[in-house]
Design an enzyme around this catalytic site. Structure first.
Site, PDB file in Angstrom:
ATOM      1  N   LYS A  11      60.318   2.579 -20.806  1.00 52.73           N
ATOM      2  CA  LYS A  11      60.485   1.873 -19.528  1.00 52.73           C
ATOM      3  C   LYS A  11      61.876   1.232 -19.392  1.00 52.73           C
ATOM      4  O   LYS A  11      62.576   1.041 -20.384  1.00 52.73           O
ATOM      5  CB  LYS A  11      59.394   0.797 -19.411  1.00 52.73           C
ATOM      6  CG  LYS A  11      57.970   1.365 -19.376  1.00 52.73           C
ATOM      7  CD  LYS A  11      56.941   0.255 -19.169  1.00 52.73           C
ATOM      8  CE  LYS A  11      55.532   0.820 -19.050  1.00 52.73           C
ATOM      9  NZ  LYS A  11      54.532  -0.247 -18.774  1.00 52.73           N
ATOM     10  N   TYR A  51      51.630   5.431 -10.648  1.00 52.02           N
ATOM     11  CA  TYR A  51      50.718   4.325 -10.975  1.00 52.02           C
ATOM     12  C   TYR A  51      49.646   4.111  -9.897  1.00 52.02           C
ATOM     13  O   TYR A  51      49.098   3.014  -9.789  1.00 52.02           O
ATOM     14  CB  TYR A  51      51.524   3.043 -11.200  1.00 52.02           C
ATOM     15  CG  TYR A  51      52.124   2.927 -12.593  1.00 52.02           C
ATOM     16  CD1 TYR A  51      51.303   2.825 -13.723  1.00 52.02           C
ATOM     17  CD2 TYR A  51      53.504   2.896 -12.801  1.00 52.02           C
ATOM     18  CE1 TYR A  51      51.831   2.701 -14.997  1.00 52.02           C
ATOM     19  CE2 TYR A  51      54.038   2.770 -14.081  1.00 52.02           C
ATOM     20  CZ  TYR A  51      53.196   2.673 -15.169  1.00 52.02           C
ATOM     21  OH  TYR A  51      53.713   2.546 -16.435  1.00 52.02           O
ATOM     22  N   PHE A  59      49.017  -6.971  -9.837  1.00 55.46           N
ATOM     23  CA  PHE A  59      50.362  -6.817 -10.414  1.00 55.46           C
ATOM     24  C   PHE A  59      51.064  -5.552  -9.943  1.00 55.46           C
ATOM     25  O   PHE A  59      52.153  -5.230 -10.422  1.00 55.46           O
ATOM     26  CB  PHE A  59      50.291  -6.840 -11.949  1.00 55.46           C
ATOM     27  CG  PHE A  59      49.364  -5.802 -12.551  1.00 55.46           C
ATOM     28  CD1 PHE A  59      49.776  -4.480 -12.704  1.00 55.46           C
ATOM     29  CD2 PHE A  59      48.094  -6.148 -12.961  1.00 55.46           C
ATOM     30  CE1 PHE A  59      48.934  -3.516 -13.245  1.00 55.46           C
ATOM     31  CE2 PHE A  59      47.240  -5.180 -13.509  1.00 55.46           C
ATOM     32  CZ  PHE A  59      47.668  -3.867 -13.652  1.00 55.46           C
ATOM     33  N   ARG A  87      48.962   5.887 -28.554  1.00 50.87           N
ATOM     34  CA  ARG A  87      48.443   4.585 -28.109  1.00 50.87           C
ATOM     35  C   ARG A  87      48.473   3.580 -29.272  1.00 50.87           C
ATOM     36  O   ARG A  87      48.735   2.394 -29.074  1.00 50.87           O
ATOM     37  CB  ARG A  87      47.002   4.718 -27.578  1.00 50.87           C
ATOM     38  CG  ARG A  87      46.850   5.530 -26.303  1.00 50.87           C
ATOM     39  CD  ARG A  87      47.434   4.900 -25.071  1.00 50.87           C
ATOM     40  NE  ARG A  87      46.940   3.569 -24.778  1.00 50.87           N
ATOM     41  CZ  ARG A  87      47.167   2.927 -23.622  1.00 50.87           C
ATOM     42  NH1 ARG A  87      47.864   3.498 -22.640  1.00 50.87           N
ATOM     43  NH2 ARG A  87      46.714   1.715 -23.418  1.00 50.87           N
ATOM     44  N   THR A  93      48.530  -3.570 -24.607  1.00 48.01           N
ATOM     45  CA  THR A  93      49.290  -3.771 -23.363  1.00 48.01           C
ATOM     46  C   THR A  93      50.042  -5.108 -23.386  1.00 48.01           C
ATOM     47  O   THR A  93      51.221  -5.169 -23.030  1.00 48.01           O
ATOM     48  CB  THR A  93      48.329  -3.754 -22.153  1.00 48.01           C
ATOM     49  OG1 THR A  93      47.531  -2.571 -22.225  1.00 48.01           O
ATOM     50  CG2 THR A  93      49.078  -3.799 -20.847  1.00 48.01           C
ATOM     51  N   ARG A 104      55.234  -2.291 -28.964  1.00 50.41           N
ATOM     52  CA  ARG A 104      55.144  -3.447 -28.067  1.00 50.41           C
ATOM     53  C   ARG A 104      55.285  -4.767 -28.828  1.00 50.41           C
ATOM     54  O   ARG A 104      55.880  -5.716 -28.310  1.00 50.41           O
ATOM     55  CB  ARG A 104      53.848  -3.368 -27.257  1.00 50.41           C
ATOM     56  CG  ARG A 104      53.986  -2.332 -26.120  1.00 50.41           C
ATOM     57  CD  ARG A 104      52.680  -1.968 -25.517  1.00 50.41           C
ATOM     58  NE  ARG A 104      52.833  -1.275 -24.237  1.00 50.41           N
ATOM     59  CZ  ARG A 104      51.820  -0.732 -23.572  1.00 50.41           C
ATOM     60  NH1 ARG A 104      50.592  -0.797 -24.064  1.00 50.41           N
ATOM     61  NH2 ARG A 104      52.031  -0.129 -22.424  1.00 50.41           N
ATOM     62  N   ASN A 114      56.684  -4.091 -20.903  1.00 53.11           N
ATOM     63  CA  ASN A 114      56.157  -3.829 -22.242  1.00 53.11           C
ATOM     64  C   ASN A 114      56.678  -2.519 -22.837  1.00 53.11           C
ATOM     65  O   ASN A 114      56.037  -1.917 -23.693  1.00 53.11           O
ATOM     66  CB  ASN A 114      54.628  -3.924 -22.255  1.00 53.11           C
ATOM     67  CG  ASN A 114      53.980  -2.961 -21.289  1.00 53.11           C
ATOM     68  OD1 ASN A 114      54.648  -2.134 -20.679  1.00 53.11           O
ATOM     69  ND2 ASN A 114      52.664  -3.045 -21.158  1.00 53.11           N
ATOM     70  N   HIS A 117      55.072   3.418 -21.790  1.00 54.51           N
ATOM     71  CA  HIS A 117      53.814   3.888 -21.195  1.00 54.51           C
ATOM     72  C   HIS A 117      53.331   5.056 -22.041  1.00 54.51           C
ATOM     73  O   HIS A 117      54.147   5.843 -22.522  1.00 54.51           O
ATOM     74  CB  HIS A 117      54.045   4.388 -19.758  1.00 54.51           C
ATOM     75  CG  HIS A 117      52.868   5.177 -19.232  1.00 54.51           C
ATOM     76  ND1 HIS A 117      51.811   4.563 -18.615  1.00 54.51           N
ATOM     77  CD2 HIS A 117      52.568   6.499 -19.318  1.00 54.51           C
ATOM     78  CE1 HIS A 117      50.897   5.499 -18.321  1.00 54.51           C
ATOM     79  NE2 HIS A 117      51.338   6.672 -18.725  1.00 54.51           N
ATOM     80  N   GLU A 128      49.823  13.566 -16.097  1.00 50.79           N
ATOM     81  CA  GLU A 128      51.105  12.852 -16.190  1.00 50.79           C
ATOM     82  C   GLU A 128      52.232  13.771 -16.673  1.00 50.79           C
ATOM     83  O   GLU A 128      53.355  13.676 -16.190  1.00 50.79           O
ATOM     84  CB  GLU A 128      50.951  11.621 -17.082  1.00 50.79           C
ATOM     85  CG  GLU A 128      50.053  10.583 -16.421  1.00 50.79           C
ATOM     86  CD  GLU A 128      49.726   9.370 -17.275  1.00 50.79           C
ATOM     87  OE1 GLU A 128      49.047   8.464 -16.747  1.00 50.79           O
ATOM     88  OE2 GLU A 128      50.129   9.314 -18.462  1.00 50.79           O
TER      89      GLU A 128
HETATM   90  P1  DAT Z   1      48.739   0.348 -20.549  1.00 58.06           P
HETATM   91  O1  DAT Z   1      50.193   0.499 -20.158  1.00 58.06           O
HETATM   92  O2  DAT Z   1      48.588  -0.277 -21.915  1.00 58.06           O
HETATM   93  O3  DAT Z   1      47.954   1.633 -20.419  1.00 58.06           O
HETATM   94  P2  DAT Z   1      47.409  -0.567 -18.112  1.00 58.06           P
HETATM   95  O4  DAT Z   1      47.161   0.873 -17.801  1.00 58.06           O
HETATM   96  O5  DAT Z   1      46.239  -1.504 -18.070  1.00 58.06           O
HETATM   97  O6  DAT Z   1      48.099  -0.734 -19.561  1.00 58.06           O
HETATM   98  O7  DAT Z   1      48.501  -1.163 -17.120  1.00 58.06           O
HETATM   99  C1  DAT Z   1      49.630  -0.380 -16.745  1.00 58.06           C
HETATM  100  C2  DAT Z   1      50.851  -1.251 -16.738  1.00 58.06           C
HETATM  101  O8  DAT Z   1      50.738  -2.251 -15.735  1.00 58.06           O
HETATM  102  C3  DAT Z   1      51.104  -2.041 -18.032  1.00 58.06           C
HETATM  103  O9  DAT Z   1      51.727  -1.278 -19.030  1.00 58.06           O
HETATM  104  C4  DAT Z   1      51.949  -3.164 -17.545  1.00 58.06           C
HETATM  105  C5  DAT Z   1      51.359  -3.462 -16.175  1.00 58.06           C
HETATM  106  N1  DAT Z   1      50.348  -4.529 -16.257  1.00 58.06           N
HETATM  107  C6  DAT Z   1      49.067  -4.404 -16.706  1.00 58.06           C
HETATM  108  N2  DAT Z   1      48.418  -5.592 -16.660  1.00 58.06           N
HETATM  109  C7  DAT Z   1      49.315  -6.495 -16.162  1.00 58.06           C
HETATM  110  C8  DAT Z   1      49.270  -7.888 -15.867  1.00 58.06           C
HETATM  111  N3  DAT Z   1      48.162  -8.599 -16.079  1.00 58.06           N
HETATM  112  N4  DAT Z   1      50.399  -8.461 -15.376  1.00 58.06           N
HETATM  113  C9  DAT Z   1      51.519  -7.744 -15.149  1.00 58.06           C
HETATM  114  N5  DAT Z   1      51.630  -6.424 -15.409  1.00 58.06           N
HETATM  115  C10 DAT Z   1      50.554  -5.803 -15.905  1.00 58.06           C
HETATM  116 MG    MG Z   2      47.408   2.708 -18.751  1.00 53.45          MG
END
Ligand code: DAT
Ligand code: MG
Length: 140
Positions: A11, A51, A59, A87, A93, A104, A114, A117, A128
């Site tokens: 990212k 996304y 968010f 993963r 996350t 991370r 973070n 992805h 994807e």
């Molecule tokens: P991951 O990237 O671990 O698969 P996710 O699919 O739940 O996590 O969320 C996608 C992305 O969205 C994540 O990498 C960062 C952002 N995100 C998730 N939860 C968040 C939050 N509570 N506040 C801000 N950004 C968030």
């Molecule tokens: Mg995800």
């Protein structure tokens, strides 16, 4: 288990800090091979499409902002059990909950920024990979 492919993205928070090599090294050390890679500054439309599953989440706006704030490196990783292995290497996350030695834990700035992805299942991995790469760009 057969060789598996997964989609990975380094990212903007990480490319900005010149962490592309350090993060890629983690994948390679874990036995994952980078079989496609390119640097992309994604458009708002591309970020919203990628996304889309999160579009109702509070968010979402912040996520699209940060993903379009600079270049990303999109990659296809191949290896045994590549989806789950990636993963695991990424970590949770929220970096405050990520295990020692994960990307991370070492590099993420916050839950939003973070650093990486990674696809979470075979179906999303296939979708994807196809979102960012044509078959001719993938050299397995
Ligand atoms: P991951 O990237 O671990 O698969 P996710 O699919 O739940 O996590 O969320 C996608 C992305 O969205 C994540 O990498 C960062 C952002 N995100 C998730 N939860 C968040 C939050 N509570 N506040 C801000 N950004 C968030
Ligand atoms: Mg995800």
């Amino acid at each position: 288990m057969a060789l598996e492919r997964t989609f990975s993205m380094i990212k903007p928070d990480a490319t900005r800090r010149n962490l592309t090599g350090a993060i890629t090294k983690k994948f390679e050390e874990a036995g994952l091979t980078v079989i496609a890679s390119k640097r992309v500054w994604m458009s708002r439309r591309e970020a919203e499409g990628f996304y889309a599953v999160h579009k109702e989440r509070p968010f979402f706006g912040e996520l699209v902002e940060s993903m379009t704030s600079g270049p990303t490196v999109v990659q296809v990783l191949q290896g045994e059990n590549a989806i789950a292995k990636n993963r695991e290497i990424m970590g949770a996350t929220n970096p405050t909950q990520a295990a020692e030695g994960t990307i991370r834990k070492e590099f993420a700035l916050s839950i939003g920024e973070n650093s990486v992805h990674g696809s979470d299942a075979p179906e999303t991995a296939a979708e994807e990979v196809a979102y960012w790469f044509s078959e001719t760009e993938i050299v397995g």
